[in-house]
Design a protein around this motif. Structure first.
Motif, mmCIF file in Angstrom:
data_model
loop_
_atom_site.group_PDB
_atom_site.id
_atom_site.type_symbol
_atom_site.label_atom_id
_atom_site.label_comp_id
_atom_site.label_asym_id
_atom_site.label_seq_id
_atom_site.Cartn_x
_atom_site.Cartn_y
_atom_site.Cartn_z
ATOM 1 N N UNK A 77 0.833 -1.205 0.000
ATOM 2 C CA UNK A 77 0.000 0.000 0.000
ATOM 3 C C UNK A 77 0.869 1.258 0.000
ATOM 4 N N UNK A 78 1.853 1.321 0.886
ATOM 5 C CA UNK A 78 2.735 2.491 0.934
ATOM 6 C C UNK A 78 3.468 2.671 -0.397
ATOM 7 N N UNK A 79 3.899 1.566 -0.976
ATOM 8 C CA UNK A 79 4.590 1.634 -2.264
ATOM 9 C C UNK A 79 3.692 2.233 -3.330
ATOM 10 N N UNK A 80 2.445 1.787 -3.354
ATOM 11 C CA UNK A 80 1.516 2.265 -4.378
ATOM 12 C C UNK A 80 1.146 3.731 -4.166
ATOM 13 N N UNK A 81 0.994 4.147 -2.908
ATOM 14 C CA UNK A 81 0.668 5.548 -2.630
ATOM 15 C C UNK A 81 1.805 6.459 -3.091
ATOM 16 N N UNK A 82 3.032 6.047 -2.821
ATOM 17 C CA UNK A 82 4.170 6.850 -3.268
ATOM 18 C C UNK A 82 4.238 6.882 -4.789
ATOM 19 N N UNK A 83 3.967 5.752 -5.411
ATOM 20 C CA UNK A 83 3.994 5.664 -6.877
ATOM 21 C C UNK A 83 2.900 6.527 -7.504
ATOM 22 N N UNK A 84 1.720 6.537 -6.892
ATOM 23 C CA UNK A 84 0.611 7.318 -7.428
ATOM 24 C C UNK A 84 0.951 8.794 -7.473
ATOM 25 N N UNK A 85 1.702 9.261 -6.497
ATOM 26 C CA UNK A 85 2.085 10.668 -6.451
ATOM 27 C C UNK A 85 3.295 10.949 -7.336
ATOM 28 N N UNK A 86 4.272 10.048 -7.327
ATOM 29 C CA UNK A 86 5.527 10.294 -8.050
ATOM 30 C C UNK A 86 5.401 10.072 -9.545
ATOM 31 N N UNK A 87 4.540 9.156 -9.963
ATOM 32 C CA UNK A 87 4.409 8.854 -11.383
ATOM 33 C C UNK A 87 5.267 7.668 -11.791
ATOM 34 N N UNK A 88 5.090 7.220 -13.021
ATOM 35 C CA UNK A 88 5.794 6.042 -13.533
ATOM 36 C C UNK A 88 7.187 6.403 -14.018
ATOM 37 N N UNK A 89 8.166 5.617 -13.588
ATOM 38 C CA UNK A 89 9.532 5.786 -14.043
ATOM 39 C C UNK A 89 9.880 4.773 -15.110
ATOM 40 N N UNK A 90 11.176 4.649 -15.389
ATOM 41 C CA UNK A 90 11.661 3.778 -16.456
ATOM 42 C C UNK A 90 11.214 2.335 -16.266
ATOM 43 N N UNK A 91 11.283 1.851 -15.032
ATOM 44 C CA UNK A 91 10.915 0.459 -14.772
ATOM 45 C C UNK A 91 9.505 0.153 -15.268
ATOM 46 N N UNK A 92 8.547 0.982 -14.873
ATOM 47 C CA UNK A 92 7.160 0.702 -15.242
ATOM 48 C C UNK A 92 6.900 0.910 -16.721
ATOM 49 N N UNK A 93 7.590 1.838 -17.349
ATOM 50 C CA UNK A 93 7.439 2.011 -18.792
ATOM 51 C C UNK A 93 7.846 0.726 -19.518
ATOM 52 N N UNK A 94 8.954 0.146 -19.108
ATOM 53 C CA UNK A 94 9.405 -1.099 -19.738
ATOM 54 C C UNK A 94 8.424 -2.242 -19.490
ATOM 55 N N UNK A 95 7.970 -2.376 -18.251
ATOM 56 C CA UNK A 95 7.077 -3.490 -17.920
ATOM 57 C C UNK A 95 5.734 -3.366 -18.616
ATOM 58 N N UNK A 96 5.232 -2.155 -18.778
ATOM 59 C CA UNK A 96 3.969 -1.977 -19.489
ATOM 60 C C UNK A 96 4.104 -2.405 -20.945
ATOM 61 N N UNK A 97 5.236 -2.128 -21.554
ATOM 62 C CA UNK A 97 5.453 -2.532 -22.945
ATOM 63 C C UNK A 97 5.586 -4.055 -23.037
ATOM 64 N N UNK A 98 6.370 -4.630 -22.149
ATOM 65 C CA UNK A 98 6.556 -6.084 -22.164
ATOM 66 C C UNK A 98 5.244 -6.819 -21.927
ATOM 67 N N UNK A 99 4.389 -6.239 -21.067
ATOM 68 C CA UNK A 99 3.097 -6.873 -20.815
ATOM 69 C C UNK A 99 2.101 -6.614 -21.919
ATOM 70 N N UNK A 100 1.947 -5.354 -22.327
ATOM 71 C CA UNK A 100 0.932 -5.002 -23.299
ATOM 72 C C UNK A 100 1.223 -5.495 -24.697
ATOM 73 N N UNK A 101 2.482 -5.442 -25.118
ATOM 74 C CA UNK A 101 2.838 -5.826 -26.485
ATOM 75 C C UNK A 101 3.162 -7.310 -26.606
ATOM 76 N N UNK A 102 3.794 -7.867 -25.585
ATOM 77 C CA UNK A 102 4.234 -9.259 -25.667
ATOM 78 C C UNK A 102 3.447 -10.199 -24.759
ATOM 79 N N UNK A 103 2.487 -9.662 -23.995
ATOM 80 C CA UNK A 103 1.625 -10.508 -23.179
ATOM 81 C C UNK A 103 2.312 -11.175 -22.014
ATOM 82 N N UNK A 104 3.431 -10.614 -21.535
ATOM 83 C CA UNK A 104 4.127 -11.244 -20.415
ATOM 84 C C UNK A 104 3.355 -11.015 -19.117
#
Length: 363
Positions: free
Chosen positions: A224-251
């Protein structure tokens, strides 16, 4: 040095208590005055969802969900909600169920309650994601933020240990990204540090004893604390990569985060010394990279976890690297501690193709 930052705090009620999910859900439905409730769950999780909803009247049960929320799945759920004049959504499960509820709320403004059974943290953010044509699109909108999150560690007892670990590492990735994301600030960093500490304490306890409620409480608290901090800070490089790997390649979501996390940390940490010191302290190590590697070693110690160690094990081909790089470079966060180029991003992904996880800093 004087402080100067702007921090957004999202309005949300959080209720935590082992074995109290049904009681808490009833109280929230009554508080909100809902009359036509739609419960969203996977077919596999339906028995558990019925236990959670045992003390309320459910108008509609919806089990048509899918990973990464394909647009067509979202449209069907929206139609069901509209046809049945639903006034409250209750999502019971992981990111797929909660993400689908968000997709419905995005268009209809029908509020939702999230009852997570994993440590992914989607329940505490106003971030939505939809996949169409092999691309995952994300955005932020306060309408998708669940009005209430109900945490019950007993609901996570059926989550396999390997998936519990991967999901918890997904939560830890929120902490890491929050330290250098576009809107990172001292409040986000404080939340991320405590979240990382709780997850690092809870996950080994879950591995040692999957029925340990204290370990699972710590993991939920940390997620929960991790997600609250993320919600305020925004997505960094890690999440950009994971969204592509999941959305485009179905991982798979959680496992992809677990694999990518040490590589992005090794890539960025030397260029963000203050963030690295905070994370290292949370992980009780001399460096953030060493702390994360030690945590992985603790989690791997029983040798009973059938957890993937590389992108190749998830089915990602080396031939897919140029596609990921192209999409990532077009969607880079506003700031990153280190300059990101096609060459160094390709190198990062090539390292992630093969086990073991890196212990050295990224060149």
């Amino acid at each position: 040095m004087s402080l100067h930052f702007t921090h957004d705090t999202l309005a949300q009620r959080v209720m935590l208590g082992a074995g109290r999910a049904a009681e808490h859900l009833r109280a929230e439905v009554e508080r909100l005055g809902a009359r036509r409730v739609m419960v969203i769950s996977s077919a596999r999780g339906l028995v558990q969802a019925r236990e959670v909803a045992a003390e309320i009247d459910v108008h509609t049960w919806h089990t048509d969900i899918a990973m990464h929320v394909p647009v067509e799945v979202a449209e069907r759920a929206r139609a069901v909600a509209a046809t049945n004049d639903i006034d409250l959504l209750v999502a019971v499960g992981g990111g797929s169920a909660i993400g689908l509820a968000k997709a419905v709320s995005l268009r209809s403004a029908v509020p939702s309650i999230a009852v997570p059974t994993t440590y992914a943290g989607s329940e505490a953010t106003n971030v939505w994601g939809l996949t169409e044509g092999g691309r995952k699109t994300t955005g932020t909108d306060d309408r998708v933020l669940p009005v209430t999150v109900i945490y019950d560690s007993r609901l996570t007892l059926t989550l396999p240990v390997a998936l519990s670990v991967a999901s918890g590492l997904n939560g830890l990735a929120h902490c890491v990204d929050s330290l250098w994301a576009p809107r990172a600030d001292p409040l986000n960093a404080a939340l991320a540090g405590e979240g990382a500490r709780a997850l690092a304490a809870g996950l080994p306890r879950i591995v040692q004893d999957p029925s340990d409620i204290t370990g699972r409480d710590l993991a939920l608290y940390g997620a929960y604390l991790a997600a609250v901090s993320f919600a305020s800070a925004g997505a960094g490089l890690h999440h950009k990569l994971c969204h592509i790997l999941g959305g485009t390649f179905g991982l798979p979501h959680a496992q992809t985060h677990a694999i990518i996390l040490p590589h992005v940390l090794a890539f960025n940490a030397p260029h963000a010394p203050a963030a690295e010191r905070r994370l290292a302290a949370a992980l009780e190590a001399d460096s953030a990279v060493a702390g994360l590697e030690r945590l992985y070693e603790l989690l791997d110690a029983p040798r009973s976890l059938d957890a993937p160690r590389s992108l190749a094990e998830l089915g990602f081909p080396a031939a897919g690297i140029p596609t990921v790089v192209e999409q990532a470079l077009a969607a880079l966060p506003a700031r990153n501690p280190r300059e990101v180029t096609a060459a160094n991003l390709s190198a990062l992904l090539r390292r992630a193709l093969e086990p073991p996880r890196p212990v050295e800093r990224s060149p």
